[in-house]
Motif scaffolding. Structure first.
Motif, PDB file in Angstrom:
ATOM      1  N   VAL A  35      40.522  64.840  22.271  1.00 11.66           N
ATOM      2  CA  VAL A  35      39.641  65.433  21.267  1.00 11.66           C
ATOM      3  C   VAL A  35      39.716  66.944  21.409  1.00 11.66           C
ATOM      4  O   VAL A  35      39.843  67.471  22.521  1.00 11.66           O
ATOM      5  CB  VAL A  35      38.188  64.930  21.419  1.00 11.66           C
ATOM      6  N   SER A  36      39.699  67.634  20.294  1.00  8.22           N
ATOM      7  CA  SER A  36      39.771  69.092  20.285  1.00  8.22           C
ATOM      8  C   SER A  36      38.602  69.663  19.496  1.00  8.22           C
ATOM      9  O   SER A  36      38.210  69.113  18.467  1.00  8.22           O
ATOM     10  CB  SER A  36      41.080  69.566  19.648  1.00  8.22           C
ATOM     11  N   PHE A  37      38.058  70.755  19.995  1.00  7.50           N
ATOM     12  CA  PHE A  37      37.038  71.513  19.278  1.00  7.50           C
ATOM     13  C   PHE A  37      37.643  72.869  18.961  1.00  7.50           C
ATOM     14  O   PHE A  37      37.758  73.733  19.829  1.00  7.50           O
ATOM     15  CB  PHE A  37      35.775  71.671  20.133  1.00  7.50           C
ATOM     16  N   ASN A  38      38.049  73.048  17.714  1.00  5.42           N
ATOM     17  CA  ASN A  38      38.809  74.237  17.332  1.00  5.42           C
ATOM     18  C   ASN A  38      38.030  75.262  16.540  1.00  5.42           C
ATOM     19  O   ASN A  38      38.482  76.392  16.383  1.00  5.42           O
ATOM     20  CB  ASN A  38      40.047  73.817  16.512  1.00  5.42           C
ATOM     21  N   TRP A  53      27.249  74.586  15.355  1.00  9.86           N
ATOM     22  CA  TRP A  53      27.887  73.427  15.960  1.00  9.86           C
ATOM     23  C   TRP A  53      29.390  73.642  16.071  1.00  9.86           C
ATOM     24  O   TRP A  53      29.967  74.524  15.423  1.00  9.86           O
ATOM     25  CB  TRP A  53      27.602  72.160  15.151  1.00  9.86           C
ATOM     26  N   ALA A  54      30.003  72.821  16.914  1.00  8.99           N
ATOM     27  CA  ALA A  54      31.460  72.771  17.028  1.00  8.99           C
ATOM     28  C   ALA A  54      31.927  71.430  16.472  1.00  8.99           C
ATOM     29  O   ALA A  54      31.329  70.389  16.762  1.00  8.99           O
ATOM     30  CB  ALA A  54      31.901  72.925  18.484  1.00  8.99           C
ATOM     31  N   GLY A  55      32.966  71.447  15.658  1.00 10.81           N
ATOM     32  CA  GLY A  55      33.449  70.228  15.019  1.00 10.81           C
ATOM     33  C   GLY A  55      34.631  69.630  15.766  1.00 10.81           C
ATOM     34  O   GLY A  55      35.601  70.319  16.054  1.00 10.81           O
ATOM     35  N   PRO A  56      34.580  68.330  16.097  1.00  4.14           N
ATOM     36  CA  PRO A  56      35.670  67.690  16.835  1.00  4.14           C
ATOM     37  C   PRO A  56      36.795  67.221  15.917  1.00  4.14           C
ATOM     38  O   PRO A  56      36.568  66.807  14.782  1.00  4.14           O
ATOM     39  CB  PRO A  56      34.972  66.495  17.488  1.00  4.14           C
ATOM     40  N   GLU A  57      38.017  67.283  16.431  1.00  2.00           N
ATOM     41  CA  GLU A  57      39.176  66.686  15.785  1.00  2.00           C
ATOM     42  C   GLU A  57      39.798  65.727  16.796  1.00  2.00           C
ATOM     43  O   GLU A  57      40.190  66.141  17.896  1.00  2.00           O
ATOM     44  CB  GLU A  57      40.182  67.747  15.359  1.00  2.00           C
ATOM     45  N   ALA A  58      39.853  64.463  16.448  1.00  2.00           N
ATOM     46  CA  ALA A  58      40.327  63.442  17.383  1.00  2.00           C
ATOM     47  C   ALA A  58      41.763  63.050  17.076  1.00  2.00           C
ATOM     48  O   ALA A  58      42.240  63.153  15.949  1.00  2.00           O
ATOM     49  CB  ALA A  58      39.430  62.212  17.319  1.00  2.00           C
ATOM     50  N   GLU A  59      42.460  62.613  18.092  1.00  2.00           N
ATOM     51  CA  GLU A  59      43.793  62.034  17.955  1.00  2.00           C
ATOM     52  C   GLU A  59      43.773  60.655  18.615  1.00  2.00           C
ATOM     53  O   GLU A  59      43.645  60.567  19.833  1.00  2.00           O
ATOM     54  CB  GLU A  59      44.832  62.925  18.644  1.00  2.00           C
ATOM     55  N   PRO A  60      43.838  59.574  17.782  1.00  2.37           N
ATOM     56  CA  PRO A  60      44.064  59.524  16.337  1.00  2.37           C
ATOM     57  C   PRO A  60      42.859  59.979  15.533  1.00  2.37           C
ATOM     58  O   PRO A  60      41.735  60.009  16.038  1.00  2.37           O
ATOM     59  CB  PRO A  60      44.380  58.055  16.079  1.00  2.37           C
ATOM     60  N   GLN A  61      43.085  60.284  14.273  1.00  2.00           N
ATOM     61  CA  GLN A  61      42.087  60.934  13.441  1.00  2.00           C
ATOM     62  C   GLN A  61      40.835  60.093  13.233  1.00  2.00           C
ATOM     63  O   GLN A  61      39.739  60.631  13.093  1.00  2.00           O
ATOM     64  CB  GLN A  61      42.726  61.281  12.091  1.00  2.00           C
ATOM     65  N   TYR A 143      41.525  52.669  18.236  1.00  2.00           N
ATOM     66  CA  TYR A 143      41.047  53.732  19.102  1.00  2.00           C
ATOM     67  C   TYR A 143      39.579  53.998  18.857  1.00  2.00           C
ATOM     68  O   TYR A 143      39.060  53.812  17.781  1.00  2.00           O
ATOM     69  CB  TYR A 143      41.853  55.012  18.858  1.00  2.00           C
ATOM     70  N   GLY A 144      38.888  54.477  19.885  1.00  2.00           N
ATOM     71  CA  GLY A 144      37.482  54.819  19.773  1.00  2.00           C
ATOM     72  C   GLY A 144      37.230  56.183  20.361  1.00  2.00           C
ATOM     73  O   GLY A 144      38.117  56.796  20.920  1.00  2.00           O
ATOM     74  N   ASP A 145      35.990  56.656  20.236  1.00  2.00           N
ATOM     75  CA  ASP A 145      35.641  57.972  20.765  1.00  2.00           C
ATOM     76  C   ASP A 145      34.395  57.865  21.618  1.00  2.00           C
ATOM     77  O   ASP A 145      33.775  56.813  21.716  1.00  2.00           O
ATOM     78  CB  ASP A 145      35.422  58.968  19.630  1.00  2.00           C
ATOM     79  N   VAL A 146      34.034  58.973  22.217  1.00  2.00           N
ATOM     80  CA  VAL A 146      32.925  59.014  23.143  1.00  2.00           C
ATOM     81  C   VAL A 146      31.749  59.742  22.506  1.00  2.00           C
ATOM     82  O   VAL A 146      31.920  60.682  21.755  1.00  2.00           O
ATOM     83  CB  VAL A 146      33.348  59.718  24.454  1.00  2.00           C
ATOM     84  N   VAL A 147      30.563  59.273  22.795  1.00  2.00           N
ATOM     85  CA  VAL A 147      29.390  59.902  22.213  1.00  2.00           C
ATOM     86  C   VAL A 147      29.091  61.243  22.868  1.00  2.00           C
ATOM     87  O   VAL A 147      28.444  62.090  22.291  1.00  2.00           O
ATOM     88  CB  VAL A 147      28.174  58.967  22.348  1.00  2.00           C
ATOM     89  N   ASP A 148      29.552  61.479  24.077  1.00  2.00           N
ATOM     90  CA  ASP A 148      29.174  62.701  24.772  1.00  2.00           C
ATOM     91  C   ASP A 148      30.331  63.172  25.645  1.00  2.00           C
ATOM     92  O   ASP A 148      30.659  62.541  26.627  1.00  2.00           O
ATOM     93  CB  ASP A 148      27.941  62.429  25.645  1.00  2.00           C
ATOM     94  N   GLY A 149      30.978  64.269  25.286  1.00  2.00           N
ATOM     95  CA  GLY A 149      32.076  64.805  26.069  1.00  2.00           C
ATOM     96  C   GLY A 149      31.622  65.897  26.999  1.00  2.00           C
ATOM     97  O   GLY A 149      32.401  66.762  27.356  1.00  2.00           O
ATOM     98  N   LYS A 300      42.160  76.048  10.798  1.00  2.00           N
ATOM     99  CA  LYS A 300      43.483  76.476  10.336  1.00  2.00           C
ATOM    100  C   LYS A 300      44.317  75.331   9.793  1.00  2.00           C
ATOM    101  O   LYS A 300      45.422  75.541   9.301  1.00  2.00           O
ATOM    102  CB  LYS A 300      44.234  77.172  11.479  1.00  2.00           C
ATOM    103  N   THR A 301      43.809  74.110   9.917  1.00  2.73           N
ATOM    104  CA  THR A 301      44.540  72.946   9.428  1.00  2.73           C
ATOM    105  C   THR A 301      43.743  72.259   8.325  1.00  2.73           C
ATOM    106  O   THR A 301      42.520  72.395   8.243  1.00  2.73           O
ATOM    107  CB  THR A 301      44.808  71.936  10.551  1.00  2.73           C
ATOM    108  N   LYS A 302      44.434  71.494   7.499  1.00  6.55           N
ATOM    109  CA  LYS A 302      43.769  70.768   6.425  1.00  6.55           C
ATOM    110  C   LYS A 302      42.823  69.722   6.994  1.00  6.55           C
ATOM    111  O   LYS A 302      41.733  69.502   6.461  1.00  6.55           O
ATOM    112  CB  LYS A 302      44.810  70.107   5.519  1.00  6.55           C
ATOM    113  N   GLN A 303      43.232  69.085   8.097  1.00  9.12           N
ATOM    114  CA  GLN A 303      42.358  68.093   8.731  1.00  9.12           C
ATOM    115  C   GLN A 303      41.068  68.752   9.209  1.00  9.12           C
ATOM    116  O   GLN A 303      39.971  68.220   9.026  1.00  9.12           O
ATOM    117  CB  GLN A 303      43.062  67.428   9.906  1.00  9.12           C
ATOM    118  N   GLY A 304      41.188  69.918   9.835  1.00  3.53           N
ATOM    119  CA  GLY A 304      40.006  70.633  10.303  1.00  3.53           C
ATOM    120  C   GLY A 304      39.117  71.074   9.155  1.00  3.53           C
ATOM    121  O   GLY A 304      37.890  71.020   9.250  1.00  3.53           O
ATOM    122  N   LEU A 305      39.717  71.510   8.055  1.00  6.58           N
ATOM    123  CA  LEU A 305      38.953  71.902   6.880  1.00  6.58           C
ATOM    124  C   LEU A 305      38.186  70.712   6.310  1.00  6.58           C
ATOM    125  O   LEU A 305      36.991  70.820   6.009  1.00  6.58           O
ATOM    126  CB  LEU A 305      39.888  72.478   5.816  1.00  6.58           C
TER     127      LEU A 305
END
Length: 347
Positions: A35-38, A53-61, A143-149, A300-305
């Motif tokens: 996960v990235s916070f960009n 806030w900071a917005g997360p971008e996950a891989e996979p999306q 894939y899944g994500d975590v509630v608290d990083g 800077k990316t369309k996914q982030g936008l």
């Protein structure tokens, strides 16, 4: 403790131990991922209340969405975020928007492999009550994500340089060419709100908790469940910002070049599809313009936008709980002449 909510409202702490077992079983096959916070963003609650806030971008999306759906499936009464789930990690509250300009953001990335059940009291900060492992079983699901990083976040040693704030040259505005309906009403609001109420009551009954006995008490308990959601499509909002000259999207990359202030030199001609949702559309447009001009580290990316714009696209309008309760099936609930409630069969 910085965190990302997966569900709302929350499971009572008395049920945490059982919830940890159920969630562990549900997500055990979901594997750890990156996960990235960009970029930073903010919400304007009112002119004197802002959240950064900071917005997360996950891989996979779709990782966050997959996990959120698995958890909500276990607790259907915690479904307030289902229709407009926009994951974000709150960093701070501010009384003035310009206070946020003092902060910059160095992008960070890390691998998440745990989900946390956390709680706090009126006097004590958040603490971790249970830890749930991702990948506890061999991979067999999505894939899944975590509630608290938070543990990975605080352990980050990112040395990325502080981004330099440079105001790009604004682009000229162009006509907005858009076909179709930009505002989506998310379902029959009476049915959707009724389903929330019946799910909540069924959960209360299953856990042997007391049910509201009168119509006024049920109305009071379900007020926050009763709302109609409107969503402006991300595609429309992207096209709108491009037409204003605030952004340029080229392939998967995005460039920001908004003016100093979120004002429009002319009123764009909006197409006929606005109809009865004109007010909702105008409100989202305003938020989008102000968001563009306030970004310190814009995506800077369309996914982030797209991820950032999703935070702006959904509006809620309150619905009268008494009206919703009046539509519930008489085989489930009846309201007597003296406003006392009689409950019948629970699913």
């Amino acid at each position: 403790m910085p965190h990302i909510n997966m569900v709302y409202p929350f499971v009572p702490e008395s049920q945490f131990e059982k919830a940890a077992e159920e969630i562990q079983q549900a997500v055990a096959s979901l594997q750890p991922f990156k996960v990235s916070f960009n970029a930073l963003g903010n919400f304007e609650h009112n002119p004197k209340n802002f959240t950064m806030w900071a917005g997360p971008e996950a891989e996979p999306q779709n990782a966050l969405d997959v996990l959120q759906k698995k958890v909500v499936a276990l607790y259907p009464f915690c479904d307030d975020l289902v229709e407009d789930f926009h994951p974000h990690m709150t960093l701070g509250q501010f009384k003035q928007k310009d206070q946020m300009s003092r902060f910059s953001w160095a992008p960070i990335s890390f691998t998440v492999n745990e989900l946390y059940i956390i709680s706090r009291t009126s006097k004590d900060p958040f603490t971790i009550k249970h830890t749930i492992k991702l990948g506890a079983q061999p991979s067999g699901g999505g894939y899944g994500d975590v509630v608290d990083g938070v543990s990975a976040l605080f352990g980050s040693t990112s040395s990325a340089a502080k981004p330099e704030k440079v105001r790009p040259t604004p682009k000229p505005a162009t006509e907005l060419n858009w076909e179709g309906e930009p505002v989506e009403v998310q379902g029959d609001y009476l049915t959707v709100c009724g389903d929330r109420i019946t799910s909540w009551l069924s959960s209360m009954n299953a856990s042997q908790r007391p049910l509201p006995k009168t119509l006024p008490s049920l109305v009071n308990a379900t007020t926050k469940m009763c709302f109609c959601s409107y969503r402006v499509t991300v595609e429309y909002l992207t096209a709108y910002l491009q037409s204003l000259g605030y952004i340029t999207v080229s392939g998967s990359t995005v460039e920001f070049h908004p003016p100093e202030e979120p004002t429009i030199s002319r009123e764009l001609q909006l197409s006929r599809e606005q109809g009865e949702h004109r007010a909702e559309l105008r409100e989202v447009q305003r938020k989008a313009r102000e968001w563009c001009t306030s970004q310190l580290s814009p995506p800077k990316t369309k996914q982030g936008l797209e991820h950032a714009l999703k935070q702006l696209t959904t509006l809620r309008r309150p619905v009268d709980p008494a009206q919703v309760i009046g539509t519930l099936d008489a085989s489930f609930l009846t309201v007597e002449d003296n406003q006392m409630l009689t409950y019948h069969a629970f699913a």
